[in-house]
Structure formats: C-alpha cells, structure tokens
Write an enzyme that holds these catalytic residues in place. Structure first.
Site, PDB file in Angstrom:
ATOM      1  N   ASP A   3      -8.832  -1.316  -8.108  1.00 57.49           N
ATOM      2  CA  ASP A   3      -8.225  -1.482  -6.724  1.00 57.49           C
ATOM      3  C   ASP A   3      -7.728  -2.811  -6.722  1.00 57.49           C
ATOM      4  O   ASP A   3      -6.591  -2.922  -6.005  1.00 57.49           O
ATOM      5  CB  ASP A   3      -9.315  -1.195  -5.612  1.00 57.49           C
ATOM      6  CG  ASP A   3      -8.642  -1.072  -4.172  1.00 57.49           C
ATOM      7  OD1 ASP A   3      -7.302  -0.908  -4.256  1.00 57.49           O
ATOM      8  OD2 ASP A   3      -9.189  -1.550  -3.298  1.00 57.49           O
ATOM      9  N   THR A  48       2.928   3.406  -5.510  1.00 55.26           N
ATOM     10  CA  THR A  48       3.193   2.456  -6.623  1.00 55.26           C
ATOM     11  C   THR A  48       1.910   1.672  -7.033  1.00 55.26           C
ATOM     12  O   THR A  48       1.102   2.002  -8.054  1.00 55.26           O
ATOM     13  CB  THR A  48       4.121   1.502  -6.620  1.00 55.26           C
ATOM     14  OG1 THR A  48       5.363   2.317  -6.370  1.00 55.26           O
ATOM     15  CG2 THR A  48       4.214   0.626  -8.106  1.00 55.26           C
ATOM     16  N   HIS A  49       1.003   1.389  -5.888  1.00 54.03           N
ATOM     17  CA  HIS A  49      -0.285   0.872  -5.716  1.00 54.03           C
ATOM     18  C   HIS A  49      -1.314   1.929  -6.254  1.00 54.03           C
ATOM     19  O   HIS A  49      -2.340   1.783  -7.102  1.00 54.03           O
ATOM     20  CB  HIS A  49      -0.655   0.451  -4.521  1.00 54.03           C
ATOM     21  CG  HIS A  49      -2.204  -0.047  -4.314  1.00 54.03           C
ATOM     22  ND1 HIS A  49      -2.688  -1.153  -4.998  1.00 54.03           N
ATOM     23  CD2 HIS A  49      -3.042   0.424  -3.478  1.00 54.03           C
ATOM     24  CE1 HIS A  49      -3.907  -1.293  -4.927  1.00 54.03           C
ATOM     25  NE2 HIS A  49      -4.417  -0.178  -3.653  1.00 54.03           N
ATOM     26  N   HIS A  62       0.981  -1.238   0.101  1.00 48.47           N
ATOM     27  CA  HIS A  62      -0.037   0.005  -0.134  1.00 48.47           C
ATOM     28  C   HIS A  62       0.967   1.321   0.131  1.00 48.47           C
ATOM     29  O   HIS A  62       0.969   1.941   1.042  1.00 48.47           O
ATOM     30  CB  HIS A  62      -1.028  -0.009   1.216  1.00 48.47           C
ATOM     31  CG  HIS A  62      -2.152  -1.145   1.262  1.00 48.47           C
ATOM     32  ND1 HIS A  62      -2.105  -2.229   1.613  1.00 48.47           N
ATOM     33  CD2 HIS A  62      -3.286  -0.968   0.247  1.00 48.47           C
ATOM     34  CE1 HIS A  62      -3.050  -2.893   1.428  1.00 48.47           C
ATOM     35  NE2 HIS A  62      -3.678  -2.085   0.534  1.00 48.47           N
ATOM     36  N   ASN A  63       1.535   1.425  -1.103  1.00 47.36           N
ATOM     37  CA  ASN A  63       2.407   2.819  -1.211  1.00 47.36           C
ATOM     38  C   ASN A  63       1.980   3.627  -2.497  1.00 47.36           C
ATOM     39  O   ASN A  63       1.002   3.002  -3.118  1.00 47.36           O
ATOM     40  CB  ASN A  63       3.860   2.290  -1.401  1.00 47.36           C
ATOM     41  CG  ASN A  63       3.871   1.154  -2.271  1.00 47.36           C
ATOM     42  OD1 ASN A  63       3.382   1.123  -3.430  1.00 47.36           O
ATOM     43  ND2 ASN A  63       5.065   0.106  -1.867  1.00 47.36           N
TER      44      ASN A  63
END
Length: 787
Positions: free
Chosen positions: A683, A512-513, A509-510
């Site tokens: 998502d 990049t996501h 969950h950064n």
C-alpha cells in the site's frame, strides 16, 4: 481540584512547568525616540536579530497608547536630550498604568566625558527606570543588552506575574505541599498540609525538618536513602510514615523534587504528600521499596506522572466525599476490581500482568522496580503507538502522523461530507478477454513481474483503466478463476465494477493506485519465502484485498470525515471509517449482481474463510495500528526466524531448521501477520519504486492533501495537516518525514523476511534525492533548472 506541581531545570533557571505560560514568545519591545538616529536604528536591528517584535513611538502620548495596546515586556526611552520630552516624565506616565508593573524600562543616556564625574543613577531609578544604557550605536551592544534583559529582569517579571496565581492554587489544592530550603528549613506549607498533619503553619515555618517528631515505623536507613537521592538533584518518591501533631503516625505517598537554581545549585525542595491507601495496591505497587525516580528515563518519569494523576483522582473522591456511604462505595469499587482480576476467563495481557505481579513478590528490589515499570507500560491502552513530543518534532512529521494515525479530531455539527459515488459502467468499453487485449497494452503487461513496471504508462495506454487490464493478467497467472470456480467473463465484470467504483477525479486514491498496490502484492507473493509461507487461499485473498482496498475512496482522510460529521463517520463510529467502508462496499457490490459475483460458486465455509482474510487485510491498511502490526511482525516472525537461523551449525541442522522455519511460518497466526505486513508494504511502496515513479506518486499524494486543506479552510473545519498548504508546503520535507517515520523500519523488517534488495536500494536513493532537495531549500518535486 488536584494540582500536580513539578519543577524542572530549564537553561539553569527555575521555571514552573504547567499550562500557565511564564514566558512569552516573542518578547515585545517599545522604542520611545523622538527622532530616528543611529541609536534607535541599532535597537531596531537588535530586536530583529533577537527575534523580538518592535514598535516605535515618537511622543509620550503615542508611547502610552501603544504600550496599553501591546503590553510590551521591554521599553527603551531616549534620555539623551530633553528638548523633545522629559524621559523621566515619560517613564512616570507609563508606570502610572497597571500593566507596567511587569515591564522593564531602560533609559538611554549620553556618555560622560573622561574629566566628568559619573552621575548618580538614583534619579533614573526613582522615576521608574530599571536600568540605564550608555549610548552605543553598535547593533551587537544593543543586542547584548536586550538579551541580558530577557534572561534577567524580564524572566523574573514573568515569574512574579504568576506568583499570586501559583500560591492561590497551592492554597486550594488537596495535596499537601511542603517547600523547604536547601538546608531543609521549612519555607512554606499549604492548608492541605496543615489539615493532614494537624500543625498550624506558624508552628512549622522556619523550623528544620530534623526538629519535627519522627515516626518509628520507617526503615532505619530510609532518611539516608532519600537524602542521598535528592542531594544529587534527583526526584524521590515512595511511601513514608510521618508523625502528626497528635502523635499518630500517618502513611503517605511522598514525592520530593529538588528545585535547581542558577549555576545548577539546589535552592529548594518541593514535597508533595497524600495519604497512602492500601487499596491502591491492586493497581500500583509502592509497598516494595522507595524509588529514586531520578534513575529513570524521561519516558518512565512521564508514565509515573500519569500514574500519579490516576491515583489523584481516586484520592480526590475519597477526600472530598463527606457522606457516610463514601467508604462503602470505594470498597465496592475495589472489590469489583478484585473480582475482575480473579475471573477465570482472562485476556492474554491480564495473564502477563498477573505473572509479573506474582514474580515481584520474591524478586530483589532492583528487579521489582524494573517490573513496576514494565507493568506501567503494559497497563497503557496504546501499547504500540509511539508518543511524539510535538515541540521538538518536525511539523511535517507531526502533521503526517496526526493526519494518518488518528480517526478524527472532533466532529462539527452541520458540516456533512457525502462523496459522490462513481459506479456507473456506462463509460466503460465492452469487457475484453485476455486474448483480446490490444497489442500495445499486452506488450506492456509482459513486464508485469518486474518491480520497475511503469504503472503510469499503463494508466495512459488504458485511458485510466489500468486495474482491469493488470487484474486480468495477474489473477490469471495466479489461477484465481480456477480457485473460485468462476469464469473469466465474471472476473472481467468484477474487475470493471471495482475499477468504476474508484474515483478518477482523485489525484492519488484512484484505480491507478489500486493497480499499483495489486502489482506490488503480486510481486511479493512471488518471493520464495512468502510463497512457501502462504497457501492458495491466502494468495487469492491478498490479490482481492489489494484490488478493493481503497474502493470508493473520497480523496480525504479519516480525520477529515470525522471532523465533517460525514455519514460514514457516523456509521462506523469514527473508527477505521474508510477501511471499514472499502471492505463492506466491495462485498456489497460483488454479491449484488450474479454477473460479477466471483464468489458465487465456492462453498459457504470457504467463502467465510476467504471473506475474513480479505477484510482483515483491508483493515490492516488503516494507519492507527501501523506500529502494532510492524511490532508484532518483528517480534513474532523476524526474531524467532533469526534465532532459528543462528542455531544452524551443520548441514543436518540447516535442513531441519528450514523445515522448522516453514512449520513456524505456516501457523495460522503467523500467516495472518505475514498477510497484513504484505498488504501494508504494498500500500505504501511508493518510496521503494524507481525515482521517477516515486516522484510522480509524491506529487499526486501532495496534491490530494493540498485539496483537503483547501476544503477544510472553505468549510471552516479543523485543518488536519497544516503543513500541506499548497502555498508553503515543502514536498521534500514531507517525503523525508514519511520515510523516516513509517517506511524505513517497516521495509527493513519486510526485507529481512522476503529479501528485497532492489527495493531497499531504491528507498536509499530516493531518500538521498529528497534530502538533497531539502538541503537546497527546494520545496518542489524537482530541483530548479540551472540558471
């Protein structure tokens, strides 16, 4: 106390089902052999083969000591040679202890020669043995003996051990219980039955039901209907009039359950009865016809049990209330329910229930019964959440569902989890314009409209700042700056602010996501049917929602935060904690500084509309309402559109259908459902990416879950997803479960709307890849190198 007693057939034997366990897993076996030999080894390996736990004792003293410690279900004593100890003496020593009442003890004896007479088993039985085993060092023979013991004497002992508790519960429960033989001869009635009917049990035990006085208020064919149902081994429940000893008739709600014995034969009938109160008709309709619930599916029977529990609680209060004001309190409660049902302001679900109630009045019995089951489903609170039977399901699926779809298990005081915010922009380079993007990055971004765009290459090239660069490209192509009347400089500042608010320390969950979800969102928005269904405000809302949907994510699940008693869990009342935080923080950060406020120049009305659309999409990524969103999309979008397509028979009708579909899709309610489905699919699109990207994302999310499990263990918190232990977890199994449970149905529905054959092909190939690893018993991301 209300006792709900239920008997079910389990492998052809009678077992009471409830919180009390009548079987123990695994069975424990004690071998008492003075010397190790082929016979003791055979029993040892037989225990291992049967999945039993085994201990060995060499002396009578150690045997008693070990038994008192473990309380073994089976004890095997070597009786072939009395040189070391007397087997009968050892058996008596063990039988002198209280726990041995429920233990099966087996004597191993030497075989007799053909010319000798078979010795009597009476001395062995008198010493306390249950049976004997003639010496046989075959593991199969020992295994068969142990299995026969488990399914025979051991299981009977388990039941006997529980009998006193069960009958104590029956004696004290407030429901009337009557047990009869298969010939309808009364075997048992509890005190509640005696009180309700006015009989003493001595007047009833041993009598046939036909000998008791009958009420003339029942339908003439009711008894035949009941007998026909229960003789088939099916449960019956409904309303029945019984005659008390005083001669008065009493209306009862009755449930009769056949108890199936070995060989599938009915051995007893258990009838549970309670006074029937007409007040309950507001909620439960048993005034139609009797029900033979054996016709229902398991899930329907399950819901009937829940209905009975709710009725029980009402009856328990009315039965136990001795004060003079009890009836008035109860009547007041039901008048309140009636007032609620007659309110002029009704929720849609209330209107549906009232329509069904009205339809039942003039419906045939079979239709009324079906509508009863419909009403029972509609009255549940979680209409869209499927129920898992945890015993049968794969633990990977259970852990994923439990971890992703629950807001939290329980909060533990004293365990605070506050995540460090990473909002400083000092480490970022000076914002660049789209024209100033380095050539290597610009070249990568040329492929941005392709589904197989490699976000990890962009992550490496931008030094973990892919969101800013990709955001500039996508937002420009969709004309976001023009729509918001903001400069590109403001947009750049806002993108950098959002990216800096993601935690680069998170493996998954950064930013990049976030960039990956933004890429998928843009890809979906360009699909023809999606594009024709949404207006530009919807597109801008979707792109912004994708950008901010996980901002300041701590790398821990909602359940973790609730269990840890975090500040956010307290702030948002353990409900959609992270999603609420992402949406709220995104707006707080945006409006805090005019340099990065992309909403600064739009009018108030437009801002309110845009804000609501963004918030709704971010909250849609919360998994507890996953099945609700998917079900609404299928029923409100997919099915009506399919129906419109099926009616087209000519060119003229095809053209009119296209217009009808567009008008249908463009309604505000349906655009809302499309946007929710769009961001949900974006998502969790990892399993629909190309294989190498899918594998990388699987490794990253697994590492994040491993880290959470490690921290839960360190802090003494409940472990939300136990299978995500880095030492034992099978990553392929977790991916298979995730695809099976969450992805397949959702992307089938989204593909039917947006037409995404490439994604579905990737999904199929990736699923086969994880399946092949699992079949190889491989727990890692990739197969082992060839030896």
């Amino acid at each position: 106390m209300i006792l709900d007693i239920k008997c079910e057939m389990v492998s052809g034997t009678e077992e009471f089902v409830g919180p009390m366990r009548l079987t123990q897993e695994p069975i424990q076996v004690l071998l008492v052999f003075a010397k190790e030999d082929s016979q003791s080894d055979a029993f040892w390996w037989a225990c291992d083969q049967a999945g039993f736990r085994c201990n060995i004792a060499r002396t009578p003293e150690s045997a008693v000591e070990c038994f008192l410690d473990k309380h073994h279900e089976i004890i095997v004593i070597d009786g072939r040679n009395s040189r070391y100890f007397e087997p009968e003496a050892v058996c008596r020593l063990i039988r002198a202890t209280k726990p041995s009442e429920n233990t099966v003890i087996l004597a191993v004896v030497s075989p007799t020669s053909p010319d000798q007479e078979e010795p009597s088993v009476l001395p062995i039985l008198c010493a306390g043995f249950n049976r004997r085993f003639v010496e046989n060092s075959s593991v199969s023979a020992c295994y068969n003996e142990l299995i026969q013991l488990e399914h025979g004497e051991v299981r009977c002992q388990f039941k006997l051990r529980a009998c006193n508790s069960v009958f104590t519960a029956l004696d004290h429960c407030q429901e009337a219980v009557e047990i009869t033989s298969e010939d309808h001869i009364i075997q048992y009635v509890n005190p509640a039955f005696e009180r309700m009917m006015g009989f003493h049990k001595g007047e009833l035990i041993g009598k046939e039901l036909t000998e008791l006085p009958k009420s003339d208020k029942n339908r003439a064919d009711l008894l035949d209907t009941i007998n026909t149902c229960i003789k088939k081994g099916k449960e019956w429940q409904g309303i029945y009039y019984a005659r008390k000893k005083s001669g008065d008739s009493i209306q009862q709600h009755v449930r009769i359950t056949p108890v199936i014995g070995q060989g599938g034969k009915i051995r007893h009938f258990v009838a549970i009865k309670r006074p029937h109160t007409d007040n309950n008709n507001q909620v439960h309709r048993f005034n139609k016809e009797d029900r033979c619930s054996g016709e229902h599916s398991y899930s329907e029977c399950h819901s009937l049990r829940h209905r009975d529990r709710r009725k029980d609680s009402i009856d328990a209060r009315s039965l136990s209330s001795r004060g003079s004001d009890a009836p008035s309190l109860q009547n007041r409660r039901y008048s309140s329910i009636a007032r609620i049902h007659s309110m002029t302001i009704e929720a849609p679900i209330t209107k549906v229930i009232n329509i069904i109630n009205a339809a039942q009045e003039s419906s045939p019995v079979t239709v009324a019964e079906a509508l009863d089951r419909v009403l029972e489903i509609l009255r549940t609170t979680e209409l869209y959440s499927p129920q898992l039977a945890s015993k049968e399901d794969d633990p990977h699926t259970n852990d994923l569902v439990g971890g992703l779809m629950s807001d939290g298990l329980r909060r533990l005081s004293g365990n605070e989890y506050v995540f460090c915010k990473n909002m400083s922009q000092s480490q970022l380079a000076i914002p660049v314009t789209l024209n100033d993007v380095p050539p290597s990055i610009a070249e990568m971004l040329n492929d941005e409209e392709c589904w197989d765009f490699n976000i990890f290459d962009l992550e490496a090239a931008t030094h973990k700042r892919p969101l800013t660069y990709l955001g500039l490209k996508i937002f420009t192509s969709f004309g976001v700056c023009e729509f918001l009347s903001c400069s590109e400089t403001t947009l750049r500042s806002w993108l950098q602010l959002m990216e800096s608010s993601y935690h680069s320390s998170n493996s998954y969950h950064n930013s990049t996501h976030a960039a990956d979800v933004l890429h998928a969102t843009a890809y979906f928005l360009r699909k023809e049917r999606v594009k024709s269904s949404l207006d530009q405000l919807d597109e801008v809302a979707a792109l912004i929602a994708a950008t901010v949907h996980d901002v300041d994510h701590p790398g821990r699940t909602n359940s973790f935060l609730c269990n840890a008693g975090s500040e956010l869990a307290i702030l948002y009342n353990d409900t959609a904690v992270l999603e609420s935080h992402h949406a709220a923080l995104a707006f707080q950060l945006t409006v805090r500084d005019s340099k990065s406020n992309i909403f600064r120049n739009i009018d108030r009305t437009q801002f309110r509309t845009l804000r609501q659309a963004i918030i709704d999409m971010v909250l849609a990524t919360e998994m507890t309402r996953h099945f609700e969103h998917v079900s609404k999309f299928v029923n409100s979008i997919n099915k009506p559109m399919a129906a419109i397509e099926e009616t087209s028979t000519s060119v003229t009708s095809i053209n009119s259908d296209c217009e009808g579909q567009a008008n249908f899709r463009n309604s505000p309610e349906n655009r809302l459902l499309i946007k929710r489905m769009l961001i949900k699919c974006a998502d969790v699109a990892n399993p629909c990416r190309s294989l190498e990207l899918c594998i990388e994302w699987a490794g990253r999310i697994s590492e994040e879950y491993f880290a959470q499990t490690d921290e839960e263990k360190r802090q003494g918190l409940p472990v939300v997803m136990p299978v995500f232990d880095r030492n034992t977890c099978s990553v392929p199994k977790s991916q298979i479960s995730f695809i099976d449970y969450f992805i397949t149905d959702m992307f089938d529905a989204w593909d039917a709307f947006a037409s995404l054959p490439g994604l579905m092909e990737h999904l199929s190939e990736n699923y086969k890849y994880w399946k092949s690893l699992d079949e190889m018993k491989c727990k890692t991301l990739r197969p082992p190198p060839p030896s």
